[in-house]
Design a protein around this motif. Structure first.
Motif, mmCIF file in Angstrom:
data_model
loop_
_atom_site.group_PDB
_atom_site.id
_atom_site.type_symbol
_atom_site.label_atom_id
_atom_site.label_comp_id
_atom_site.label_asym_id
_atom_site.label_seq_id
_atom_site.Cartn_x
_atom_site.Cartn_y
_atom_site.Cartn_z
ATOM 1 N N ILE A 196 6.337 2.562 0.161
ATOM 2 C CA ILE A 196 5.446 1.576 0.760
ATOM 3 C C ILE A 196 5.195 1.958 2.225
ATOM 4 O O ILE A 196 6.127 2.013 3.026
ATOM 5 N N LEU A 197 3.944 2.243 2.556
ATOM 6 C CA LEU A 197 3.607 2.612 3.935
ATOM 7 C C LEU A 197 3.061 1.412 4.689
ATOM 8 O O LEU A 197 3.160 1.335 5.901
ATOM 9 N N GLY A 198 2.464 0.506 3.934
ATOM 10 C CA GLY A 198 1.883 -0.662 4.577
ATOM 11 C C GLY A 198 1.762 -1.806 3.596
ATOM 12 O O GLY A 198 2.054 -1.653 2.410
ATOM 13 N N VAL A 199 1.356 -2.962 4.122
ATOM 14 C CA VAL A 199 1.080 -4.123 3.277
ATOM 15 C C VAL A 199 -0.199 -4.788 3.783
ATOM 16 O O VAL A 199 -0.492 -4.738 4.974
ATOM 17 N N GLU A 200 -0.964 -5.353 2.850
ATOM 18 C CA GLU A 200 -2.138 -6.125 3.261
ATOM 19 C C GLU A 200 -1.803 -7.601 3.203
ATOM 20 O O GLU A 200 -1.313 -8.095 2.185
ATOM 21 N N ALA A 201 -2.067 -8.297 4.305
ATOM 22 C CA ALA A 201 -1.835 -9.738 4.370
ATOM 23 C C ALA A 201 -2.990 -10.455 3.682
ATOM 24 O O ALA A 201 -4.157 -10.226 3.996
ATOM 25 N N GLN A 242 0.894 -1.156 0.000
ATOM 26 C CA GLN A 242 0.000 0.000 0.000
ATOM 27 C C GLN A 242 0.931 1.205 0.000
ATOM 28 O O GLN A 242 1.701 1.392 0.941
ATOM 29 N N VAL A 243 0.885 1.976 -1.086
ATOM 30 C CA VAL A 243 1.902 3.019 -1.249
ATOM 31 C C VAL A 243 1.348 4.420 -1.115
ATOM 32 O O VAL A 243 0.179 4.674 -1.412
ATOM 33 N N ASP A 244 2.227 5.297 -0.685
ATOM 34 C CA ASP A 244 1.917 6.726 -0.618
ATOM 35 C C ASP A 244 1.641 7.211 -2.044
ATOM 36 O O ASP A 244 2.457 6.998 -2.937
#
Ligand code: C2E
Ligand code: CA
Ligand code: CA
Ligand code: CA
Length: 279
Positions: A54-59, A46-48
């Protein structure tokens, strides 16, 4: 039953029996999949929207069936929900994600938020808050980097209970996002009282951007509402440059989708984080 049978002869079609047998077989296999180590978790960045960091990732859960190959979560998650198997399976996903987050940190990589999908059966289950607490404690993962994705229908199913559980988890530092936003029937007045950090605009509104006028209007409205309510907003299912441009122009905070990256293995995510410029 005989009378129903006579009037509804479709119930006795042999292919119907085959389908039921299939389903029962899948159910049994799903029940054994955990112990047989057939699940794995992939992570989608999940990118800015501006910096592309990359600010986050979805599992996202994957089931590698030894005979039939990979089975889509679109088929096995509903089955897991109906049978209640989602409770142990979901706990496994949560624990795997927390452990993975710690592994990335120990490898010296910048911290990322990890979003985990939670089904109603799990969230409304007694002891869910305790399960989250114990997953955090056992792994050593920082609660402030854990986000739980809830759907509107989950929340509306039992609002009081949901609020209670969310508050307990919020006290630990866990955050929440509303998944598939816009597809459910939640009332904004109900959502207003919940500790929600983010809205995820459902991919059905993104697919035909920027051509489709009604989708454009919906997406712009959700983004401006989120800003006024001080909520972070992310678009999912982003596949094209034109979609990225539209979302950026309209102030969407983050993007997730094939345009930037498919869901990746932990090692692939690690490699991306390793080359990411620090801000
Ligand atoms: P979701 O939570 O809405 O997850 C997003 C889905 O969109 C994922 O499908 C992802 O691979 C897919 N996707 C990502 N980028 C794009 C894109 O650019 N275009 C399109 N068309 N699709 C994209 P996936 O991995 O097949 O998962 C399907 C659903 O299964 C998820 O939808 C979620 O509802 C459920 N699911 C997956 N893992 C878990 C889990 O661990 N627990 C629970 N409860 N549900 C899960
Ligand atoms: Ca999701
Ligand atoms: Ca979604
Ligand atoms: Ca979904």
């Amino acid at each position: 039953a005989k009378e129903v049978g006579r009037n509804n002869s479709q119930w006795y079609r042999p292919e119907m029996n085959a389908r039921l047998r299939d389903r029962l077989r899948r159910q049994k296999q799903l029940g054994e999949a955990l112990a047989r180590d057939q699940f794995r978790v992939v992570y989608q960045p999940q990118v800015d929207a501006r910096t592309r960091n990359i600010l986050g990732v979805e599992a996202l859960l994957r089931w590698d069936h030894p005979a039939d190959g990979p089975i889509s979560p679109m088929t096995f998650i509903p089955l897991a929900e109906e049978t209640g198997l989602i409770v142990p399976i979901g706990e496994w996903v949560l624990r795997s994600a927390c452990r993975q987050g710690v592994r990335w940190r120990r490898a010296g990589l910048p911290p990322v938020r990890i979003s985990v999908n939670v089904s109603a059966r799990q969230f409304l289950h007694d002891g869910w808050a305790q399960t989250v607490a114990s997953a955090l404690e056992d792994s050593g993962f920082d609660a402030r980097h854990l986000e739980l994705e809830l759907t509107e229908s989950l929340i509306m199913q039992d609002l009081d209970r949901c609020v209670q559980t969310m508050k307990r988890l919020q006290d630990m530092g866990v955050r929440f996002s509303i998944d598939d936003f816009g597809t459910g029937y939640s009332s904004l007045s109900a959502l207003k009282h919940l500790p929600i950090a983010r809205l995820k605009i459902d991919k059905s509104f993104i697919r035909e951007l920027p051509q489709r006028e009604d989708d454009r209007a919906i997406v712009m409205a959700v983004i401006s509402m989120s800003r006024r309510l001080n909520l972070n907003v992310i678009a999912e299912g982003v596949e094209t440059q034109a979609q990225v441009d539209f979302l950026c122009e309209n102030g969407c905070d983050e993007i997730q989708g094939y345009y930037f990256s498919r869901p990746l293995t932990p090692a692939e995510i690690g490699a991306m984080l390793a080359v990411q410029p620090t801000v």
